[in-house]
Scaffold this active site. Structure first.
Site, PDB file in Angstrom:
ATOM      1  N   ALA A  96       0.843  -1.200   0.000  1.00 32.94           N
ATOM      2  CA  ALA A  96       0.000   0.000   0.000  1.00 32.94           C
ATOM      3  C   ALA A  96       0.872   1.240   0.000  1.00 32.94           C
ATOM      4  CB  ALA A  96      -0.916   0.031   1.225  1.00 32.94           C
ATOM      5  N   THR A 147      -5.673  -0.295   8.267  1.00 34.65           N
ATOM      6  CA  THR A 147      -5.317   0.728   9.237  1.00 34.65           C
ATOM      7  C   THR A 147      -6.530   1.186  10.034  1.00 34.65           C
ATOM      8  OG1 THR A 147      -4.545   3.040   9.418  1.00 34.65           O
ATOM      9  CG2 THR A 147      -5.605   2.419   7.387  1.00 34.65           C
ATOM     10  N   ASP A 148      -6.277   1.703  11.243  1.00 31.48           N
ATOM     11  CA  ASP A 148      -7.363   2.290  12.026  1.00 31.48           C
ATOM     12  C   ASP A 148      -7.828   3.623  11.457  1.00 31.48           C
ATOM     13  OD1 ASP A 148      -5.129   3.803  12.704  1.00 31.48           O
ATOM     14  OD2 ASP A 148      -5.394   3.625  14.869  1.00 31.48           O
ATOM     15  N   GLU A 149      -7.054   4.200  10.531  1.00 28.88           N
ATOM     16  CA  GLU A 149      -7.425   5.504   9.989  1.00 28.88           C
ATOM     17  C   GLU A 149      -8.703   5.454   9.167  1.00 28.88           C
ATOM     18  OE1 GLU A 149      -4.322   8.090   8.550  1.00 28.88           O
ATOM     19  OE2 GLU A 149      -2.784   6.832   9.470  1.00 28.88           O
ATOM     20  N   TYR A 172      -5.439   8.981   1.722  1.00 27.27           N
ATOM     21  CA  TYR A 172      -4.868   7.695   2.122  1.00 27.27           C
ATOM     22  C   TYR A 172      -5.907   6.816   2.791  1.00 27.27           C
ATOM     23  CZ  TYR A 172      -2.756   4.358   5.332  1.00 27.27           C
ATOM     24  OH  TYR A 172      -2.490   3.220   6.047  1.00 27.27           O
ATOM     25  N   LYS A 176      -7.667   3.223   1.607  1.00 31.76           N
ATOM     26  CA  LYS A 176      -7.598   1.997   2.388  1.00 31.76           C
ATOM     27  C   LYS A 176      -8.998   1.503   2.759  1.00 31.76           C
ATOM     28  CE  LYS A 176      -4.703  -0.132   3.761  1.00 31.76           C
ATOM     29  NZ  LYS A 176      -4.057  -1.337   3.175  1.00 31.76           N
ATOM     30  N   LEU A 212       6.712   9.710  11.727  1.00 30.82           N
ATOM     31  CA  LEU A 212       7.039  10.605  12.831  1.00 30.82           C
ATOM     32  C   LEU A 212       8.286  10.194  13.613  1.00 30.82           C
ATOM     33  CD1 LEU A 212       6.333  12.987  14.717  1.00 30.82           C
ATOM     34  CD2 LEU A 212       4.895  11.395  16.016  1.00 30.82           C
ATOM     35  N   ARG A 308      -1.285  19.616   9.355  1.00 36.67           N
ATOM     36  CA  ARG A 308      -1.702  18.885   8.170  1.00 36.67           C
ATOM     37  C   ARG A 308      -3.189  19.154   7.904  1.00 36.67           C
ATOM     38  NH1 ARG A 308      -1.239  12.849   9.397  1.00 36.67           N
ATOM     39  NH2 ARG A 308       0.912  13.042   8.657  1.00 36.67           N
TER      40      ARG A 308
END
Length: 359
Positions: A96, A147-149, A172, A176, A212, A308
């Site tokens: 991904a 992902t949890d996003e 993104y 996903k 990060l 962001r």
């Protein structure tokens, strides 16, 4: 001791030259006798050096069991051919595009890789599964790592779980989320045996320096400004990559077909590894103050930058389902894991410089 059932002999890992995928490949080579087929387009964030080092260390245990397939999943013909060559019993789909900032600046690549790429792989695996013998059809599984996003943003309380509605906020996470829905649709419509996991922020060795924790470590070591978005109070749930690999292989062997599992470093059911971004940055600075002191504390390098666009405020995962159903729990607390990670980056300056040249 094998990390997978003996019935699984051939494993296709997509994105196996990436951060999490590489950790999965290394574990499979180290703790099993399976043939590993590593499908990766070998883009800017891909790196095989960690796997090559593992193969050299293992020697005969890994000889000839790691096969690199350089394929872009968007290419449906090449993807189908790679699946035919791998002839897998298990597919671990990690490939991904994953960097949120890049998705904001160039979203098209994320739609291609995460949506069209997943579609191509699903179609190839569906054809493969249909052609298997009855015995191998019972063994086969397609495991989708997400992902949890995809769940959006939390307020000051509460946790994401398998029942949380989807609410993606960035190109993104939207791409996903779309891939998650495709996987579930191929299960319900075509019967493809699938399982999905949604994880929190991963960290650990070999992570490409655009995320990060490596950004902070390497900026501090270079005595450059350490960027911190906005007020620094965005909260993340941190999961060490090796704990994540434990969860993925446990789900591969024992998870229920068609199910989804949320995997986090903390949350309800066992501790909590939530931190604000500022806390993470300050912790890294404090560790560096101890092991590589300078005239001034590293924290003086922290520099606020514009936030962001659409920056999600808080992520936190309730991992109680995978804990109760499969007996998984993270083994490495954030403080120890972070300290080990900082030491790893200090011990691998050549690799870091090589990767920084690609950023």
């Amino acid at each position: 001791m094998s990390c997978l059932p003996d019935s699984i002999q051939r494993v296709l890992v997509t994105g196996g030259a990436g951060f999490i995928g590489g950790a999965v490949v290394r574990r499979l080579l180290r703790c099993s006798a399976v043939e590993v087929f590593n499908l990766d387009k070998l883009g800017y964030a891909s790196d095989l050096s960690s796997i090559q080092a593992e193969v050299e260390q293992l020697g005969g245990m890994a000889a000839g069991r790691h096969h690199v397939l350089q394929v872009d999943l968007v290419d449906q013909q090449a993807t189908a051919e790679a699946v035919r060559r791998a002839d897998p019993d298990l597919v671990l789909h990690l490939a991904a595009e994953s960097h949120v900032d890049r998705s904001i600046n160039a979203p098209g690549a994320f739609l291609d890789s995460n949506i069209i790429g997943t579609f191509s792989l699903l179609q190839a695996c569906r054809g493969h599964w249909d052609a298997l013998s009855a015995v191998r059809r019972e063994v086969f599984r397609f495991q989708h790592i997400s992902t949890d996003e995809v769940f959006g943003s939390l307020g000051a309380s509460g946790y994401f779980s398998e029942a949380t509605p989807y609410d993606p906020r960035s190109p993104y996470s939207a791409s996903k989320a779309a891939s998650d829905h495709l996987v579930k649709a191929w299960h319900h419509t075509f019967g493809l045996p699938v399982v999905t996991t949604n994880c929190s922020n991963n960290y650990g060795p070999w992570q490409f320096p655009e995320k990060l924790i490596p950004v902070v470590i390497l900026s501090a070591l270079a005595l450059k400004p350490i960027p911190l978005y906005g007020d620094g109070l965005n909260v993340r749930d941190w999961l060490h990559v090796e704990d994540h690999v434990d969860a993925l292989l446990l789900v591969a062997g024992q998870g229920k077909t068609g199910a989804s599992y949320c995997v986090g470093g903390g949350g309800e059911g066992g501790g909590c590894d939530e931190r604000t971004n500022r806390e993470v940055v300050e912790s890294i600075c404090a560790i560096l103050d101890q092991i590589r002191p300078q005239a001034e504390p590293y924290s003086h390098l922290i520099s606020r930058v514009n936030d962001r666009p659409g920056h999600d405020r808080r992520y936190a995962i309730d991992s109680s389902l995978i804990r109760k159903e499969l007996g998984w729990s993270p083994s490495l607390g954030f403080e120890n894991g972070l300290r080990q990670t900082v030491h790893w980056y200090l011990d691998h300056p050549d690799w870091c410089q090589q990767m920084l040249g690609r950023s």
